[in-house]
Every structure is written in C-alpha cells, then in structure tokens.
Motif scaffolding. Structure first.
Motif, PDB file in Angstrom:
ATOM      1  N   LEU B  15      52.168  62.959  18.533  1.00  7.19           N
ATOM      2  CA  LEU B  15      52.312  64.399  18.760  1.00  7.19           C
ATOM      3  C   LEU B  15      52.819  64.667  20.166  1.00  7.19           C
ATOM      4  N   ILE B  16      52.407  63.820  21.119  1.00 11.83           N
ATOM      5  CA  ILE B  16      52.874  64.001  22.493  1.00 11.83           C
ATOM      6  C   ILE B  16      54.362  63.709  22.590  1.00 11.83           C
ATOM      7  N   PRO B  19      57.590  66.014  19.967  1.00  8.89           N
ATOM      8  CA  PRO B  19      58.134  67.335  20.325  1.00  8.89           C
ATOM      9  C   PRO B  19      58.738  67.375  21.716  1.00  8.89           C
ATOM     10  N   CYS B  20      58.150  66.601  22.659  1.00  8.26           N
ATOM     11  CA  CYS B  20      58.682  66.636  24.022  1.00  8.26           C
ATOM     12  C   CYS B  20      60.055  65.980  24.071  1.00  8.26           C
ATOM     13  N   GLN B  23      62.653  68.368  22.929  1.00  6.89           N
ATOM     14  CA  GLN B  23      63.016  69.413  23.887  1.00  6.89           C
ATOM     15  C   GLN B  23      63.857  68.875  25.043  1.00  6.89           C
ATOM     16  N   THR B  24      63.477  67.697  25.554  1.00  5.49           N
ATOM     17  CA  THR B  24      64.219  67.208  26.709  1.00  5.49           C
ATOM     18  C   THR B  24      65.618  66.757  26.311  1.00  5.49           C
TER      19      THR B  24
END
Lengths: 153, 153
Positions: B15-16, B19-20, B23-24
């Motif tokens: 989960l960490i 999504p990150c 976005q990056t």
C-alpha cells in the motif's frame, strides 16, 4: 505480541499516509490569490508568474478553479495557450460545441475568437495560461449561460 | 502469528509503495523525444507543445534533463522564460555567477543575453520553456566549460 502488531501497523500506516499526502498536496507553483474581479462565477485563484511587455512578451499565469467556476465569454487579441495541469474543465468557442479538457491537454485559443473556459461541474481544474499582451488586452463579454455551461454531456 | 505479522507487513508495504510510485512517476505533459542535436552534452528530452508563429507567438516546449546534462551557451533574440517543474538545475548569464534553480522557480532570460542552463550534477531537472520566435531564432555559441559548470558550490 498484540502490542507489537499494533505498533507495526501504526508505524506503517503513518508511512502510507504522510508521504502520499505530501505529494498530492504539492503544487509546482503557488496557487496565488482568490480573484475578486467580476468576469467569472465561482472561486478562481490567480498567480502571475511573468508580466509581458514590449521587451518580453507574453504574460504567464497560473489559474486554479473550484468545481463549477467559469469565466465569462471573452476575446484575447493576441490569442492564448492553456496548459492544463490539474483536473477537468470545459472549453467552448462561439458557434462550436463545448468540449471537455483534461490535465495534460494543451488548448490554443486563436486571436480574436470569442470563447470561455471553466472547471467541470464535478472537478476543479488548473492551468498555466500563456497570453501575448502586445496585440491588446483581454476583451470581456457576457457571462456564460447555464444552458451553455450545462451543454456538456 | 509470525506468518500473520509478515502478511500484514507485506500488505501494508505494498500500500505504501504502489500509490506513491504512481504519483511520483506521473508527468503532466509527455517527456517527448531524446534530443540528437549537437547543442548540448548529456541526455535531454524535448516535447514541443506549441509552435510560435506570426499569428500566435511564443513557442512552448517541455525539456527534461538527466543529471549532468547541459546546454551550450546561447542567446534568445526574444528572450525566454523557464518554468522549472522538476528537480534542480544551474543557470548562468555571461559575466555573472552561476546559480542554482529549483522546482517552482521562474527564470526569465532577457533578450540578447548570452547564457546557459543545465541539470545539476546530482539531480535531473525539467522545465516548460516559453520562447518568443518573431525576433529571431536561438543563436548557439560554445559548449559550457567544466570550469563554468563546476563553479556551483
């Protein structure tokens, strides 16, 4: 052991939330000030990045709209380019159908053409506007009717 | 219980990361093509968004540099604005000290001034370039020396 599991879960959940929030909240350029001029409906923030003049033209500005915010009909004597950086909006030139624009789209408003742009009904949007200034200032016309704004399917 | 803790840790770590990363990795505009012209050192990608002409000026383009990539010295007869959208770079005008530029900075290169810009030694950078075309094309000069490039403290 129960305490250990809870501690791990808490630590990991903070790792999830904090960096992702930092990234989604991050804007490249400042949002600027809430516009108080009477050429739009709804909330629009403006940040001027460059002021065009005879030595260097064009002006460059960031605009950020709440969902539902819309500019009045207007004309740019030197045209304008909109670089859509966030969200979903609408764009219409007089006599043509309104169309949806999205983050990543590049919209070229020709010089002298009556048009409007707005955030969509359900999503705000933001753009960088590149506006030549030496052929004349923006000419503001009437507000966009609900019929025109709601013509988007 | 050990298996349960490992399963929780794995699920949360996914989960960490997922999504990150989404976005990056997200770019607003396409990165474009790797430049093959001989006016720079290192890898630079270019994407032209708008081509300026007599009806609508300026040109608008996205440039993305690997760390260490640098343009040669050059002149814009109509000037140029750089909207830094990612990373860290260097900017120098002839006769002045080189300076560091960061994401969110707006750099105005005056018309007729000899200058260069580059990614930093350790970080790539990217910008949107707004370049008036009607006062003449970019004039390319000599490569940036290692001494100039490495003058940044």
């Amino acid at each position: 052991m129960r305490v250990t599991i809870q501690a791990i879960a808490l630590a990991l959940s903070m790792l999830i939330v904090l960096p992702c929030q930092a990234q989604t909240a991050e804007q490249i350029f400042p949002k600027g000030e809430l516009s108080t001029v009477k050429n739009h409906a709804g909330n629009i923030w403006l940040k001027e990045l460059v002021v065009g003049n005879a030595t260097f033209d064009p002006s460059v500005a960031v605009a950020t709209y709440d969902a539902g915010a819309r500019l009045d009909w207007h004309i740019h004597p030197g045209g304008q380019v909109l670089l859509i950086t966030e969200g979903v909006g609408y764009y219409q030139e007089r006599g043509k159908a309104a169309r949806i624009v999205h983050k990543g789209d590049v919209i070229q408003c020709p010089p002298g053409i009556e048009h409007w742009h707005a955030a969509s009904r359900t999503s705000g949007f933001a753009y960088i506007a590149v506006t030549p200034t030496q052929k004349g200032k923006t000419i503001w016309l009437e507000p966009v009717s609900d019929k025109d704004y709601n013509s988007m399917k």
